[in-house]
Design a protein around this motif. Structure first.
Motif, PDB file in Angstrom:
ATOM      1  N   ASP A   8     -23.696 -30.042 -21.027  1.00  0.00           N
ATOM      2  CA  ASP A   8     -22.421 -29.909 -20.317  1.00  0.00           C
ATOM      3  C   ASP A   8     -21.995 -31.226 -19.686  1.00  0.00           C
ATOM      4  OD1 ASP A   8     -22.299 -27.259 -20.963  1.00  0.00           O
ATOM      5  OD2 ASP A   8     -23.143 -26.545 -19.060  1.00  0.00           O
ATOM      6  N   ALA A   9     -22.986 -32.043 -19.301  1.00  0.00           N
ATOM      7  CA  ALA A   9     -22.679 -33.312 -18.638  1.00  0.00           C
ATOM      8  C   ALA A   9     -22.321 -34.411 -19.625  1.00  0.00           C
ATOM      9  CB  ALA A   9     -23.871 -33.766 -17.796  1.00  0.00           C
ATOM     10  N   SER A  10     -22.689 -34.216 -20.891  1.00  0.00           N
ATOM     11  CA  SER A  10     -22.425 -35.244 -21.905  1.00  0.00           C
ATOM     12  C   SER A  10     -20.984 -35.148 -22.396  1.00  0.00           C
ATOM     13  CB  SER A  10     -23.382 -35.070 -23.086  1.00  0.00           C
ATOM     14  OG  SER A  10     -24.726 -35.190 -22.655  1.00  0.00           O
ATOM     15  N   PRO A  11     -20.379 -36.275 -22.704  1.00  0.00           N
ATOM     16  CA  PRO A  11     -19.000 -36.263 -23.212  1.00  0.00           C
ATOM     17  C   PRO A  11     -18.886 -35.488 -24.524  1.00  0.00           C
ATOM     18  CG  PRO A  11     -19.653 -38.468 -22.530  1.00  0.00           C
ATOM     19  CD  PRO A  11     -20.897 -37.646 -22.513  1.00  0.00           C
ATOM     20  N   SER A  12     -17.806 -34.775 -24.687  1.00  0.00           N
ATOM     21  CA  SER A  12     -17.575 -34.012 -25.907  1.00  0.00           C
ATOM     22  C   SER A  12     -17.378 -34.953 -27.095  1.00  0.00           C
ATOM     23  CB  SER A  12     -16.342 -33.133 -25.743  1.00  0.00           C
ATOM     24  OG  SER A  12     -15.891 -32.641 -26.974  1.00  0.00           O
ATOM     25  N   LYS A  13     -17.707 -34.447 -28.300  1.00  0.00           N
ATOM     26  CA  LYS A  13     -17.491 -35.240 -29.512  1.00  0.00           C
ATOM     27  C   LYS A  13     -16.000 -35.513 -29.734  1.00  0.00           C
ATOM     28  CE  LYS A  13     -21.645 -33.700 -31.958  1.00  0.00           C
ATOM     29  NZ  LYS A  13     -22.201 -33.007 -33.140  1.00  0.00           N
ATOM     30  N   ALA A  14     -15.178 -34.678 -29.102  1.00  0.00           N
ATOM     31  CA  ALA A  14     -13.735 -34.843 -29.268  1.00  0.00           C
ATOM     32  C   ALA A  14     -13.160 -35.856 -28.281  1.00  0.00           C
ATOM     33  CB  ALA A  14     -13.039 -33.496 -29.076  1.00  0.00           C
ATOM     34  N   THR A  15     -14.029 -36.440 -27.444  1.00  0.00           N
ATOM     35  CA  THR A  15     -13.540 -37.380 -26.452  1.00  0.00           C
ATOM     36  C   THR A  15     -12.982 -38.643 -27.097  1.00  0.00           C
ATOM     37  OG1 THR A  15     -14.134 -38.644 -24.473  1.00  0.00           O
ATOM     38  CG2 THR A  15     -15.791 -38.472 -26.185  1.00  0.00           C
ATOM     39  N   SER A  16     -12.070 -39.294 -26.371  1.00  0.00           N
ATOM     40  CA  SER A  16     -11.492 -40.544 -26.862  1.00  0.00           C
ATOM     41  C   SER A  16     -12.320 -41.750 -26.422  1.00  0.00           C
ATOM     42  CB  SER A  16     -10.049 -40.691 -26.342  1.00  0.00           C
ATOM     43  OG  SER A  16     -10.039 -40.699 -24.917  1.00  0.00           O
ATOM     44  N   LEU A  17     -13.423 -41.495 -25.674  1.00  0.00           N
ATOM     45  CA  LEU A  17     -14.268 -42.596 -25.206  1.00  0.00           C
ATOM     46  C   LEU A  17     -15.007 -43.225 -26.375  1.00  0.00           C
ATOM     47  CD1 LEU A  17     -15.906 -41.013 -22.009  1.00  0.00           C
ATOM     48  CD2 LEU A  17     -13.995 -42.627 -22.085  1.00  0.00           C
ATOM     49  N   SER A  18     -15.223 -44.510 -26.287  1.00  0.00           N
ATOM     50  CA  SER A  18     -15.996 -45.217 -27.303  1.00  0.00           C
ATOM     51  C   SER A  18     -17.486 -44.978 -27.054  1.00  0.00           C
ATOM     52  CB  SER A  18     -15.713 -46.720 -27.221  1.00  0.00           C
ATOM     53  OG  SER A  18     -16.199 -47.246 -25.998  1.00  0.00           O
ATOM     54  N   ILE A  19     -18.325 -45.320 -28.034  1.00  0.00           N
ATOM     55  CA  ILE A  19     -19.773 -45.193 -27.878  1.00  0.00           C
ATOM     56  C   ILE A  19     -20.241 -45.984 -26.666  1.00  0.00           C
ATOM     57  CG2 ILE A  19     -22.013 -45.707 -28.915  1.00  0.00           C
ATOM     58  CD1 ILE A  19     -20.634 -43.380 -30.217  1.00  0.00           C
ATOM     59  N   TYR A  20     -19.703 -47.164 -26.495  1.00  0.00           N
ATOM     60  CA  TYR A  20     -20.063 -48.007 -25.349  1.00  0.00           C
ATOM     61  C   TYR A  20     -19.715 -47.306 -24.039  1.00  0.00           C
ATOM     62  CZ  TYR A  20     -19.845 -51.760 -21.913  1.00  0.00           C
ATOM     63  OH  TYR A  20     -20.027 -52.515 -20.773  1.00  0.00           O
ATOM     64  N   GLU A  21     -18.532 -46.720 -23.990  1.00  0.00           N
ATOM     65  CA  GLU A  21     -18.094 -46.045 -22.761  1.00  0.00           C
ATOM     66  C   GLU A  21     -18.932 -44.802 -22.466  1.00  0.00           C
ATOM     67  OE1 GLU A  21     -13.335 -47.066 -22.526  1.00  0.00           O
ATOM     68  OE2 GLU A  21     -14.042 -45.675 -24.067  1.00  0.00           O
ATOM     69  N   MET A  22     -19.301 -44.071 -23.518  1.00  0.00           N
ATOM     70  CA  MET A  22     -20.128 -42.874 -23.332  1.00  0.00           C
ATOM     71  C   MET A  22     -21.512 -43.255 -22.819  1.00  0.00           C
ATOM     72  SD  MET A  22     -19.206 -40.144 -26.370  1.00  0.00           S
ATOM     73  CE  MET A  22     -19.446 -41.269 -27.747  1.00  0.00           C
ATOM     74  N   ASN A  23     -22.111 -44.281 -23.425  1.00  0.00           N
ATOM     75  CA  ASN A  23     -23.428 -44.738 -22.986  1.00  0.00           C
ATOM     76  C   ASN A  23     -23.381 -45.247 -21.549  1.00  0.00           C
ATOM     77  OD1 ASN A  23     -24.706 -44.099 -25.388  1.00  0.00           O
ATOM     78  ND2 ASN A  23     -24.375 -46.139 -26.279  1.00  0.00           N
ATOM     79  N   TYR A  24     -22.314 -45.928 -21.221  1.00  0.00           N
ATOM     80  CA  TYR A  24     -22.146 -46.440 -19.857  1.00  0.00           C
ATOM     81  C   TYR A  24     -22.079 -45.276 -18.862  1.00  0.00           C
ATOM     82  CZ  TYR A  24     -19.957 -48.466 -15.718  1.00  0.00           C
ATOM     83  OH  TYR A  24     -19.682 -48.824 -14.422  1.00  0.00           O
ATOM     84  N   LEU A  25     -21.338 -44.232 -19.249  1.00  0.00           N
ATOM     85  CA  LEU A  25     -21.182 -43.072 -18.385  1.00  0.00           C
ATOM     86  C   LEU A  25     -22.514 -42.350 -18.171  1.00  0.00           C
ATOM     87  CD1 LEU A  25     -19.202 -41.227 -16.845  1.00  0.00           C
ATOM     88  CD2 LEU A  25     -18.878 -39.956 -18.970  1.00  0.00           C
ATOM     89  N   LEU A  26     -23.286 -42.167 -19.252  1.00  0.00           N
ATOM     90  CA  LEU A  26     -24.565 -41.464 -19.157  1.00  0.00           C
ATOM     91  C   LEU A  26     -25.602 -42.286 -18.392  1.00  0.00           C
ATOM     92  CD1 LEU A  26     -24.827 -39.928 -22.743  1.00  0.00           C
ATOM     93  CD2 LEU A  26     -24.236 -38.769 -20.613  1.00  0.00           C
ATOM     94  N   ASN A  27     -25.495 -43.606 -18.500  1.00  0.00           N
ATOM     95  CA  ASN A  27     -26.423 -44.469 -17.779  1.00  0.00           C
ATOM     96  C   ASN A  27     -26.047 -44.613 -16.304  1.00  0.00           C
ATOM     97  OD1 ASN A  27     -28.631 -45.726 -19.480  1.00  0.00           O
ATOM     98  ND2 ASN A  27     -26.860 -46.020 -20.823  1.00  0.00           N
ATOM     99  N   LYS A  28     -24.826 -44.288 -15.982  1.00  0.00           N
ATOM    100  CA  LYS A  28     -24.365 -44.405 -14.604  1.00  0.00           C
ATOM    101  C   LYS A  28     -24.557 -43.097 -13.827  1.00  0.00           C
ATOM    102  CE  LYS A  28     -20.242 -45.520 -11.864  1.00  0.00           C
ATOM    103  NZ  LYS A  28     -18.792 -45.829 -11.891  1.00  0.00           N
ATOM    104  N   THR A  29     -24.412 -41.971 -14.505  1.00  0.00           N
ATOM    105  CA  THR A  29     -24.489 -40.670 -13.846  1.00  0.00           C
ATOM    106  C   THR A  29     -25.928 -40.336 -13.464  1.00  0.00           C
ATOM    107  OG1 THR A  29     -22.639 -39.914 -15.202  1.00  0.00           O
ATOM    108  CG2 THR A  29     -23.897 -38.228 -14.052  1.00  0.00           C
ATOM    109  N   LYS A  30     -26.108 -39.871 -12.230  1.00  0.00           N
ATOM    110  CA  LYS A  30     -27.435 -39.486 -11.749  1.00  0.00           C
ATOM    111  C   LYS A  30     -27.662 -37.986 -11.926  1.00  0.00           C
ATOM    112  CE  LYS A  30     -27.741 -43.094  -8.182  1.00  0.00           C
ATOM    113  NZ  LYS A  30     -27.921 -43.345  -6.724  1.00  0.00           N
ATOM    114  N   ILE A  31     -28.920 -37.619 -12.048  1.00  0.00           N
ATOM    115  CA  ILE A  31     -29.295 -36.218 -12.207  1.00  0.00           C
ATOM    116  C   ILE A  31     -28.809 -35.377 -11.036  1.00  0.00           C
ATOM    117  CG2 ILE A  31     -31.299 -34.671 -12.103  1.00  0.00           C
ATOM    118  CD1 ILE A  31     -30.655 -35.681 -14.907  1.00  0.00           C
TER     119      ILE A  31
END
Length: 220
Positions: free
Chosen positions: A54-77
């Motif tokens: 649920d916390a991961s960006p949807s495959k339908a998102t307009s975010l780039s791979i870089y932006e998705m990785n940045y988001l997952l690396n920034k978000t805390k548990i």
């Protein structure tokens, strides 16, 4: 049958400050679907494969791979974890744990002893416990009987089995909807089922089924 007898004691846990990307990597590496969240030795939350998805960006998102990785690396548990966690005591019965899982529609219970995380029990542990309790995977003979008077029939059956120098490993007694009491017995030893059935029938026991069982390997 206590929770402590079937729980996983070697628990893989994370802190609230753990990044979502790192937690996801841990789940893949350790092949687990749930991670308790611990701070200063105390349970503060729980993260599951579902909450991670649920916390991961949807495959339908307009975010780039870089932006998705940045988001997952920034978000805390701590930002996505389940904060209201249902727990159980190590001394609780296995039936209590199963009831809690069914009542709350969950598949995992962190085990707390004096508010300290000492284990975790999952639906998979419950399945494994059922196989163990039922004697599944043991070599020997499994006997299924029907009875009206359980005390009387057990005494007779035990005597027959003892006279054949056999050892009873497991006994399960259940009352069916029909009102009949069904008794399943797992017996050690190499004996022909037909011979044992004949012996049991001579004492007036109703044998539903009797068959040899083979040993099966343990699994994780």
């Amino acid at each position: 049958m206590s929770v402590k007898d079937y729980m996983t004691a070697d628990v893989i846990a994370i802190s609230p400050d753990t990044r979502v990307a790192k937690a996801a990597d841990m789940m893949r590496k350790e092949e687990v679907r749930r991670l308790p969240v611990v701070e200063n030795g105390r349970l503060v939350g729980l993260v599951t494969a579902g909450t991670m998805a649920d916390a991961s960006p949807s495959k339908a998102t307009s975010l780039s791979i870089y932006e998705m990785n940045y988001l997952l690396n920034k978000t805390k548990i701590q930002d996505i974890m389940i904060k209201k966690v249902i727990t159980v005591s190590p001394n609780a019965s296995l039936e209590d744990a199963i009831y809690l899982m069914l009542q709350h529609k969950i598949g995992v219970l962190p085990v707390l002893d004096n508010n300290q995380l000492c284990g975790i029990i999952t639906d998979k542990d419950v399945y494994r416990a059922f196989l163990h309790i039922s004697g599944y995977g043991l070599a020997g003979v499994r006997i299924v009987l029907q009875a009206d008077n359980v005390v009387s029939i057990l005494a007779k059956v035990t005597e027959v089995i003892s006279n054949e120098n056999l050892n009873i490993r497991r006994t399960i007694i259940d009352t069916r909807a029909s009102g009949k009491t069904v008794i399943e017995i797992q017996v050690d030893g190499d004996i022909e089922p037909v011979y044992l059935k004949e012996k049991l029938e001579t004492i007036g026991v109703e044998v539903d089924s009797i068959a040899k069982t083979s040993e099966k390997p343990d699994f994780n």
